[in-house]
Design a protein around this motif. Structure first.
Motif, PDB file in Angstrom:
ATOM      1  N   ARG A  19       4.278   8.609  -3.974  1.00 35.13           N
ATOM      2  CA  ARG A  19       4.373   7.190  -4.322  1.00 35.13           C
ATOM      3  C   ARG A  19       4.470   6.324  -3.058  1.00 35.13           C
ATOM      4  NH1 ARG A  19       7.835   3.468  -4.441  1.00 35.13           N
ATOM      5  NH2 ARG A  19       9.632   4.770  -4.013  1.00 35.13           N
ATOM      6  N   ALA A  20       5.341   6.705  -2.123  1.00 38.66           N
ATOM      7  CA  ALA A  20       5.492   5.956  -0.876  1.00 38.66           C
ATOM      8  C   ALA A  20       4.235   6.069  -0.017  1.00 38.66           C
ATOM      9  CB  ALA A  20       6.711   6.448  -0.107  1.00 38.66           C
ATOM     10  N   ALA A  21       3.602   7.236  -0.028  1.00 40.76           N
ATOM     11  CA  ALA A  21       2.359   7.418   0.731  1.00 40.76           C
ATOM     12  C   ALA A  21       1.268   6.502   0.193  1.00 40.76           C
ATOM     13  CB  ALA A  21       1.921   8.879   0.673  1.00 40.76           C
ATOM     14  N   ARG A  22       1.147   6.448  -1.122  1.00 42.25           N
ATOM     15  CA  ARG A  22       0.134   5.567  -1.728  1.00 42.25           C
ATOM     16  C   ARG A  22       0.431   4.103  -1.455  1.00 42.25           C
ATOM     17  NH1 ARG A  22      -0.545   9.170  -6.950  1.00 42.25           N
ATOM     18  NH2 ARG A  22      -2.338  10.360  -6.252  1.00 42.25           N
ATOM     19  N   ALA A  23       1.697   3.737  -1.491  1.00 41.55           N
ATOM     20  CA  ALA A  23       2.070   2.349  -1.211  1.00 41.55           C
ATOM     21  C   ALA A  23       1.692   1.970   0.220  1.00 41.55           C
ATOM     22  CB  ALA A  23       3.559   2.145  -1.448  1.00 41.55           C
ATOM     23  N   ALA A  24       1.946   2.862   1.163  1.00 37.63           N
ATOM     24  CA  ALA A  24       1.623   2.576   2.561  1.00 37.63           C
ATOM     25  C   ALA A  24       0.115   2.473   2.772  1.00 37.63           C
ATOM     26  CB  ALA A  24       2.214   3.651   3.470  1.00 37.63           C
ATOM     27  N   ILE A  25      -0.625   3.378   2.183  1.00 35.63           N
ATOM     28  CA  ILE A  25      -2.074   3.359   2.392  1.00 35.63           C
ATOM     29  C   ILE A  25      -2.727   2.204   1.640  1.00 35.63           C
ATOM     30  CG2 ILE A  25      -2.923   4.916   0.588  1.00 35.63           C
ATOM     31  CD1 ILE A  25      -3.877   5.057   4.281  1.00 35.63           C
ATOM     32  N   ASP A  26      -2.202   1.852   0.467  1.00 35.50           N
ATOM     33  CA  ASP A  26      -2.723   0.685  -0.250  1.00 35.50           C
ATOM     34  C   ASP A  26      -2.482  -0.592   0.550  1.00 35.50           C
ATOM     35  OD1 ASP A  26      -3.661   2.227  -2.344  1.00 35.50           O
ATOM     36  OD2 ASP A  26      -1.951   1.810  -3.652  1.00 35.50           O
TER      37      ASP A  26
ATOM     38  N   GLU B 194       2.241   6.595   5.821  1.00 34.58           N
ATOM     39  CA  GLU B 194       1.551   7.374   4.783  1.00 34.58           C
ATOM     40  C   GLU B 194       1.645   8.858   5.077  1.00 34.58           C
ATOM     41  OE1 GLU B 194      -1.828   9.791   3.597  1.00 34.58           O
ATOM     42  OE2 GLU B 194      -1.899   8.712   5.489  1.00 34.58           O
ATOM     43  N   THR B 195       1.396   9.243   6.314  1.00 33.99           N
ATOM     44  CA  THR B 195       1.433  10.646   6.708  1.00 33.99           C
ATOM     45  C   THR B 195       2.828  11.238   6.523  1.00 33.99           C
ATOM     46  OG1 THR B 195      -0.348  10.337   8.300  1.00 33.99           O
ATOM     47  CG2 THR B 195       1.070  12.252   8.626  1.00 33.99           C
TER      48      THR B 195
ATOM     49  N   ALA C 120      -8.747   8.138   0.240  1.00 31.27           N
ATOM     50  CA  ALA C 120      -9.567   9.138  -0.457  1.00 31.27           C
ATOM     51  C   ALA C 120      -8.988  10.532  -0.258  1.00 31.27           C
ATOM     52  CB  ALA C 120     -11.007   9.078   0.049  1.00 31.27           C
ATOM     53  N   VAL C 121      -8.575  10.848   0.953  1.00 28.93           N
ATOM     54  CA  VAL C 121      -7.974  12.156   1.239  1.00 28.93           C
ATOM     55  C   VAL C 121      -6.699  12.326   0.423  1.00 28.93           C
ATOM     56  CG1 VAL C 121      -6.847  13.537   3.021  1.00 28.93           C
ATOM     57  CG2 VAL C 121      -8.992  12.355   3.534  1.00 28.93           C
ATOM     58  N   LEU C 122      -5.866  11.305   0.404  1.00 26.35           N
ATOM     59  CA  LEU C 122      -4.598  11.372  -0.321  1.00 26.35           C
ATOM     60  C   LEU C 122      -4.813  11.555  -1.821  1.00 26.35           C
ATOM     61  CD1 LEU C 122      -1.475  11.077  -0.148  1.00 26.35           C
ATOM     62  CD2 LEU C 122      -1.826   8.632  -0.531  1.00 26.35           C
TER      63      LEU C 122
END
Length: 89
Positions: A18-25, A8-9, A42-44
């Motif tokens: 999109r990839a960050a959200r996928a990883a955090i989800d 995510e980072t 929440a931060v993202l």
């Protein structure tokens, strides 16, 4: 969990939201009893006004899972103040 949070980072720093959200989800899905994925999501999502309710839900869940998570409390207050609801809660 650490691998997903690193993904995510890295994706966020590259501008690939999109990839960050996928990883955090995925982290939230795999580790629903850990407050960190909720806080990080929440931060993202904080910068997207359309996700304001989701940000508050994630912060509330992070705080529920770890009431001593000071960063989640601070971000929750900042979101409320930015929304003009600083004295609501």
């Amino acid at each position: 969990l650490q691998v997903l949070l690193l993904r995510e980072t890295i994706a966020a720093r590259k501008g690939d939201i999109r990839a960050a959200r996928a990883a955090i989800d995925r982290a939230v899905e795999k580790y629903p009893n850990n407050p960190m994925p909720f806080f990080r999501r929440a931060v993202l999502n904080r910068s997207d006004p359309a996700l304001a309710q989701d940000v508050m839900k994630d912060l509330d869940q992070a705080i529920r899972l770890n009431p001593g998570m000071i960063d989640a409390w601070r971000l929750r207050v900042a979101v409320l103040v930015n929304d003009g609801r600083g004295e609501d809660e």
